[in-house]
Design a protein around this motif. Structure first.
Motif, PDB file in Angstrom:
ATOM      1  N   GLY A 109       8.625  -0.856   7.213  1.00  0.00           N
ATOM      2  CA  GLY A 109       9.220  -1.960   7.511  1.00  0.00           C
ATOM      3  C   GLY A 109       8.676  -3.298   7.297  1.00  0.00           C
ATOM      4  N   ALA A 110       7.549  -3.132   7.101  1.00  0.00           N
ATOM      5  CA  ALA A 110       6.417  -4.458   6.541  1.00  0.00           C
ATOM      6  C   ALA A 110       6.228  -4.288   5.006  1.00  0.00           C
ATOM      7  N   GLY A 111       7.065  -3.484   4.301  1.00  0.00           N
ATOM      8  CA  GLY A 111       6.983  -3.738   2.925  1.00  0.00           C
ATOM      9  C   GLY A 111       5.996  -2.422   2.190  1.00  0.00           C
ATOM     10  N   HIS A 112       5.538  -1.697   2.858  1.00  0.00           N
ATOM     11  CA  HIS A 112       4.609  -0.740   2.465  1.00  0.00           C
ATOM     12  C   HIS A 112       5.315   0.566   1.941  1.00  0.00           C
ATOM     13  N   ALA A 113       4.862   1.236   0.687  1.00  0.00           N
ATOM     14  CA  ALA A 113       5.478   2.409   0.518  1.00  0.00           C
ATOM     15  C   ALA A 113       5.083   3.694   1.093  1.00  0.00           C
ATOM     16  N   LEU A 114       5.909   4.621   1.676  1.00  0.00           N
ATOM     17  CA  LEU A 114       5.583   5.605   2.246  1.00  0.00           C
ATOM     18  C   LEU A 114       5.334   7.106   1.236  1.00  0.00           C
ATOM     19  N   LEU A 148     -11.742  17.703   5.405  1.00  0.00           N
ATOM     20  CA  LEU A 148     -11.239  16.593   3.920  1.00  0.00           C
ATOM     21  C   LEU A 148     -12.385  16.349   3.270  1.00  0.00           C
ATOM     22  N   ALA A 149     -13.547  16.073   3.837  1.00  0.00           N
ATOM     23  CA  ALA A 149     -14.660  15.514   3.320  1.00  0.00           C
ATOM     24  C   ALA A 149     -15.297  16.698   2.417  1.00  0.00           C
ATOM     25  N   GLU A 150     -15.480  17.670   3.109  1.00  0.00           N
ATOM     26  CA  GLU A 150     -16.167  18.881   2.197  1.00  0.00           C
ATOM     27  C   GLU A 150     -15.376  19.371   1.089  1.00  0.00           C
ATOM     28  N   THR A 151     -14.120  19.254   1.038  1.00  0.00           N
ATOM     29  CA  THR A 151     -13.333  19.521  -0.217  1.00  0.00           C
ATOM     30  C   THR A 151     -13.177  18.448  -1.010  1.00  0.00           C
ATOM     31  N   GLY A 152     -14.013  17.197  -0.845  1.00  0.00           N
ATOM     32  CA  GLY A 152     -13.775  16.055  -1.734  1.00  0.00           C
ATOM     33  C   GLY A 152     -12.470  15.158  -1.789  1.00  0.00           C
ATOM     34  N   ALA A 153     -11.802  15.411  -0.790  1.00  0.00           N
ATOM     35  CA  ALA A 153     -10.531  14.814  -0.688  1.00  0.00           C
ATOM     36  C   ALA A 153     -10.200  13.384  -0.477  1.00  0.00           C
ATOM     37  N   TRP A 154     -11.474  12.882   0.201  1.00  0.00           N
ATOM     38  CA  TRP A 154     -11.425  11.362   0.456  1.00  0.00           C
ATOM     39  C   TRP A 154     -11.794  10.392  -1.080  1.00  0.00           C
ATOM     40  N   GLN A 155     -11.166   9.521  -1.187  1.00  0.00           N
ATOM     41  CA  GLN A 155     -11.486   8.740  -2.336  1.00  0.00           C
ATOM     42  C   GLN A 155     -12.023   7.244  -1.976  1.00  0.00           C
ATOM     43  N   PRO A 156     -12.915   6.998  -3.297  1.00  0.00           N
ATOM     44  CA  PRO A 156     -13.593   5.584  -2.868  1.00  0.00           C
ATOM     45  C   PRO A 156     -12.566   4.483  -2.782  1.00  0.00           C
ATOM     46  N   GLY A 157     -12.735   3.595  -1.820  1.00  0.00           N
ATOM     47  CA  GLY A 157     -11.962   2.539  -1.642  1.00  0.00           C
ATOM     48  C   GLY A 157     -10.497   2.821  -0.755  1.00  0.00           C
ATOM     49  N   GLN A 158     -10.349   4.036  -0.469  1.00  0.00           N
ATOM     50  CA  GLN A 158      -9.176   4.422   0.276  1.00  0.00           C
ATOM     51  C   GLN A 158      -9.210   4.146   1.726  1.00  0.00           C
ATOM     52  N   LEU A 159      -8.270   3.479   2.389  1.00  0.00           N
ATOM     53  CA  LEU A 159      -8.365   3.068   3.931  1.00  0.00           C
ATOM     54  C   LEU A 159      -8.007   4.689   4.504  1.00  0.00           C
ATOM     55  N   PRO A 191      -3.833  17.633   2.118  1.00  0.00           N
ATOM     56  CA  PRO A 191      -4.656  17.476   0.794  1.00  0.00           C
ATOM     57  C   PRO A 191      -3.770  16.394   0.000  1.00  0.00           C
ATOM     58  N   GLU A 192      -2.228  16.835   0.029  1.00  0.00           N
ATOM     59  CA  GLU A 192      -1.352  16.279  -0.879  1.00  0.00           C
ATOM     60  C   GLU A 192      -1.267  14.641  -0.453  1.00  0.00           C
ATOM     61  N   VAL A 193      -1.121  14.714   0.936  1.00  0.00           N
ATOM     62  CA  VAL A 193      -0.985  13.083   1.571  1.00  0.00           C
ATOM     63  C   VAL A 193      -2.318  12.416   1.328  1.00  0.00           C
ATOM     64  N   VAL A 194      -3.303  12.891   1.556  1.00  0.00           N
ATOM     65  CA  VAL A 194      -4.485  12.364   1.103  1.00  0.00           C
ATOM     66  C   VAL A 194      -4.526  11.779  -0.369  1.00  0.00           C
ATOM     67  N   GLU A 195      -4.347  12.931  -1.147  1.00  0.00           N
ATOM     68  CA  GLU A 195      -4.262  12.560  -2.830  1.00  0.00           C
ATOM     69  C   GLU A 195      -3.607  11.252  -3.027  1.00  0.00           C
ATOM     70  N   ARG A 196      -2.355  11.140  -2.323  1.00  0.00           N
ATOM     71  CA  ARG A 196      -1.342  10.288  -2.982  1.00  0.00           C
ATOM     72  C   ARG A 196      -1.336   8.898  -2.505  1.00  0.00           C
ATOM     73  N   SER A 197      -2.365   8.735  -1.197  1.00  0.00           N
ATOM     74  CA  SER A 197      -2.198   7.598  -0.585  1.00  0.00           C
ATOM     75  C   SER A 197      -3.264   6.677  -0.450  1.00  0.00           C
ATOM     76  N   GLU A 198      -3.173   5.475  -0.738  1.00  0.00           N
ATOM     77  CA  GLU A 198      -4.108   4.269  -0.629  1.00  0.00           C
ATOM     78  C   GLU A 198      -4.706   3.850   0.860  1.00  0.00           C
ATOM     79  N   LEU A 219       0.897  -1.346   0.090  1.00  0.00           N
ATOM     80  CA  LEU A 219       0.164  -0.072  -0.214  1.00  0.00           C
ATOM     81  C   LEU A 219       0.815   1.155   0.112  1.00  0.00           C
ATOM     82  N   GLY A 220       0.406   2.392  -0.547  1.00  0.00           N
ATOM     83  CA  GLY A 220       1.003   3.531  -0.805  1.00  0.00           C
ATOM     84  C   GLY A 220       0.696   4.422   0.769  1.00  0.00           C
ATOM     85  N   VAL A 221       1.443   4.579   1.796  1.00  0.00           N
ATOM     86  CA  VAL A 221       0.843   5.130   3.165  1.00  0.00           C
ATOM     87  C   VAL A 221       1.376   6.440   3.314  1.00  0.00           C
ATOM     88  N   GLY A 222       0.351   7.257   3.710  1.00  0.00           N
ATOM     89  CA  GLY A 222       0.404   8.625   3.891  1.00  0.00           C
ATOM     90  C   GLY A 222       0.058   8.943   5.502  1.00  0.00           C
TER      91      GLY A 222
END
Length: 246
Positions: free
Chosen positions: A29-34, A86-97, A61-68, A9-12
């Motif tokens: 350390g578990a193999g995820h990308a920061l 962040l919800a008001e600005t539409g930053a959250w993405q479908p399927g994003q953890l 916003p940049e962290v949210v945009e780039r991260s799974e 996962l891409g973790v922000g």
């Protein structure tokens, strides 16, 4: 969303206080990308640089945009407004953890993100943090209070295991009691140690902390023996639980 996920996962991380960089480091350390981390103060920037060298410091916003997976490691009193904003600005993405690290809240505080299609997780590490690499060692075998919708609970549990911890499932309705237990254990143990060391220092005892350390550890061990005689990490009681700071 499947009950279990595989792959990297891409973790922000939002928040470079004591908790965020440590958990991000463990996930790396578990193999995820920061993908990035937010940091406002000079101290938080220094901490991020020390714990996560090469990871870019970005805006929220940049962290949210780039991260799974977005890890929200912010103070309790900032969490609700952050998620809603962040919800008001539409930053959250479908399927994003979206995972927060607060003891107080379950997933209800993430409802604005859920309405935008994000997947809410509450993952609280039940240890105290220094904000240094020492905490990575403390994560091994530490318990994490985990709350998530049933279909995605295995995802939250898997993330905890990847960080070296043990997941403890806490129902949404039980989250306040869980938070009270955490606060009680840390604040009372800290207050007692400070009072005792202060009394010894007052009569001229040098290094009073070292003097009472065996006494405190043995007393805590005896008190805990009836509950979990062989699984408690006493190092977690060494200092007060601190909320994240920027």
């Amino acid at each position: 969303m499947p009950a279990e996920r595989t792959g990297r996962l891409g973790v922000g991380t939002v928040g470079a206080g004591r908790v965020g960089p440590v958990l991000a480091s463990a996930l790396a350390g578990a193999g995820h990308a920061l993908t990035g981390i937010t940091a406002v103060s000079d101290a938080s920037r220094e901490r991020a640089d020390a714990m996560l060298p090469g990871v870019p410091v970005l805006t929220v916003p940049e962290v949210v945009e780039r991260s799974e997976l977005v890890l929200l490691a912010v103070p309790d009193d900032e969490l609700e407004a952050l998620v809603a904003g962040l919800a008001e600005t539409g930053a959250w993405q479908p399927g994003q953890l979206v995972a927060h690290t607060s003891a107080r809240y379950g997933t209800a505080v993430l409802e604005p993100a859920l309405r935008r299609g994000a997947i809410p997780l509450a993952i609280h590490p039940a240890i105290t943090f220094t904000g240094t690499s020492v905490d990575r060692t403390r994560l091994a075998g530490a318990w994490f209070g985990v709350t998530a919708p049933a279909p995605v609970l295995p995802i939250a549990q898997a993330l905890v295991v990847e960080m070296g911890g043990e997941p403890l499932v806490v129902a949404e309705a039980d989250r306040p009691a869980y938070a009270e237990a955490i606060e009680t254990a840390t604040s009372f143990s800290t207050a007692i140690v400070e009072q005792a060391t202060g009394l010894l220092a007052g009569i001229g005892v040098e290094e009073p902390g070292r003097v009472i350390a065996p006494l405190v550890r043995s007393a805590v061990e005896n008190a805990l023996a009836r509950w979990a005689p062989s699984t408690i990490d006493l190092s977690a009681l060494a200092e007060p639980f601190a909320e994240e700071d920027e």
